[in-house]
Design a protein around this motif. Structure first.
Motif, PDB file in Angstrom:
ATOM      1  N   LEU A 161       0.840  -1.198   0.000  1.00 14.03           N
ATOM      2  CA  LEU A 161       0.000   0.000   0.000  1.00 14.03           C
ATOM      3  C   LEU A 161       0.870   1.241   0.000  1.00 14.03           C
ATOM      4  O   LEU A 161       1.946   1.260   0.602  1.00 14.03           O
ATOM      5  N   VAL A 190      -2.582   5.531   2.548  1.00 16.80           N
ATOM      6  CA  VAL A 190      -3.149   4.876   3.715  1.00 16.80           C
ATOM      7  C   VAL A 190      -3.230   5.850   4.874  1.00 16.80           C
ATOM      8  O   VAL A 190      -4.177   5.853   5.652  1.00 16.80           O
ATOM      9  N   ARG A 203      -6.485  -0.281  -1.891  1.00 21.56           N
ATOM     10  CA  ARG A 203      -7.012  -0.780  -0.614  1.00 21.56           C
ATOM     11  C   ARG A 203      -7.728  -2.111  -0.801  1.00 21.56           C
ATOM     12  O   ARG A 203      -7.583  -3.023   0.015  1.00 21.56           O
ATOM     13  N   TRP A 216     -13.429   3.794   4.595  1.00 23.69           N
ATOM     14  CA  TRP A 216     -13.575   4.373   3.257  1.00 23.69           C
ATOM     15  C   TRP A 216     -14.949   5.015   3.137  1.00 23.69           C
ATOM     16  O   TRP A 216     -15.965   4.348   3.222  1.00 23.69           O
TER      17      TRP A 216
END
Lengths: 188, 125
Positions: free
Chosen positions: A102, A107, A125, A183
């Motif tokens: 990632l 992140v 993600r 998210w």
């Protein structure tokens, strides 16, 4: 029927033509199923290059085994079984499990400049979240939610009971939602 | 990501679309490149499969020959053992005692036999 839906109506005819030596017919089969084969392989392997190698192995293995295909059954699940196995084989051969890392800046909730970047972040993600899942669970959720195969078809592909498929999809969804809980952006 | 019933028997279109986008290999060009690389291996794959078949047959040839030879030799030995066994020429010969008229002669005789002779013939090995 599910994932075979990408024009599966005359897959059987194309198989017959391929068995008769029609190279172009096999090309149409590849073209028709390449998308889902590559997605399934990528779900297993993570790395896109490895996934393409596995998908290619799957198609060529299917070509060699085409005489064993039962034309009374849909072609898609039969092919996906071979592609999934080819992906698993390649994954086993790969000594070190490589998970696409990632982007730490993303992140960490860094700046989100535009929609493309947001989409890219979500994709990363999701791939990372998928990589966290056990392989069978990963295959199950991708075959069900992405490729549209039924629980029964997935049971045939993975060689597990239908109830286990339901359980795997359930746990995969729950895990993905947990991992992606923060998210907030729309996905489309 | 919005919540939806997890234990749903229907595909989740929202999650499915997101995963599909994340796993999508590339554009149309990418797809044609993939098609080309698979088709480039078409002949090789079919040739390799036929070569592999002959490899399998070849690998079985030597053990197959050894097994067949061993079976033949064993068969010959067994057959010879059976043939070498001395078998009596007739039932009379088999039943004939070392001395005396024998069981067959006693049975076919017009006069009743002496019981001591009959019992003696039965007792004889």
């Amino acid at each position: 029927m599910g994932g075979g839906g990408e024009g599966s109506g005359d897959d059987q005819a194309l198989v017959v033509q391929t068995l008769a030596g029609d190279r172009a017919a096999f090309g149409i089969l590849v073209e028709r199923h390449a998308g889902q084969a590559r997605r399934v392989a990528r779900a297993v392997l993570g790395d896109p290059d490895d996934a393409d190698d596995a998908a290619q192995d799957g198609f060529l293995s299917a070509l060699v085994k085409l005489g064993q295909y039962d034309p009374r059954r849909p072609f898609g699940p039969w092919l996906m079984l071979i592609v999934a196995n080819a992906s698993t084989d390649r994954r086993r051969r790969r000594n070190v499990r490589r998970v696409e890392p990632l982007d730490t800046a993303l992140v960490g909730g860094g700046p989100r400049p535009d929609a493309a970047a947001l989409r890219s972040e979500l994709n990363q993600r999701l791939r990372a979240a998928l990589a966290e899942l056990p392989e069978r669970r990963r295959k199950a959720v991708v075959l069900f939610d992405v490729e549209g195969y039924s629980h029964a078809e997935i049971a045939g592909i993975l060689g597990i009971p239908e109830g286990t498929v339901r359980s795997e999809v359930f746990h995969a969804r729950r895990r993905l939602r947990t991992l992606l809980a923060d998210w907030k952006e729309p996905m489309r | 990501m919005t919540e939806s019933p997890s234990f749903d028997h229907r595909p989740d279109p929202e999650l499915g679309a997101a995963l599909r986008a994340a796993l999508e290999p590339g554009g149309a060009d990418d797809q044609s490149v993939f098609l080309a690389r698979v088709m480039a291996q078409y002949d090789h794959a079919l040739g390799r499969s036929s070569v592999a078949m002959f490899d399998v047959l070849a690998s079985w040839f030597r053990p197959g020959m050894v097994a067949a030879t061993a079976a033949l030799v064993l068969g010959i030995l067994f057959g010879r053992t059976i043939l070498d066994r001395t078998s009596p020429e007739s039932i009379d010969a088999a039943l004939a005692p070392a001395e005396g008229p024998g069981l067959a002669a006693l049975v076919t005789a017009e006069d009743p036999p002496d019981p001591s002779v009959v019992f003696a013939s039965l007792v004889e090995p």
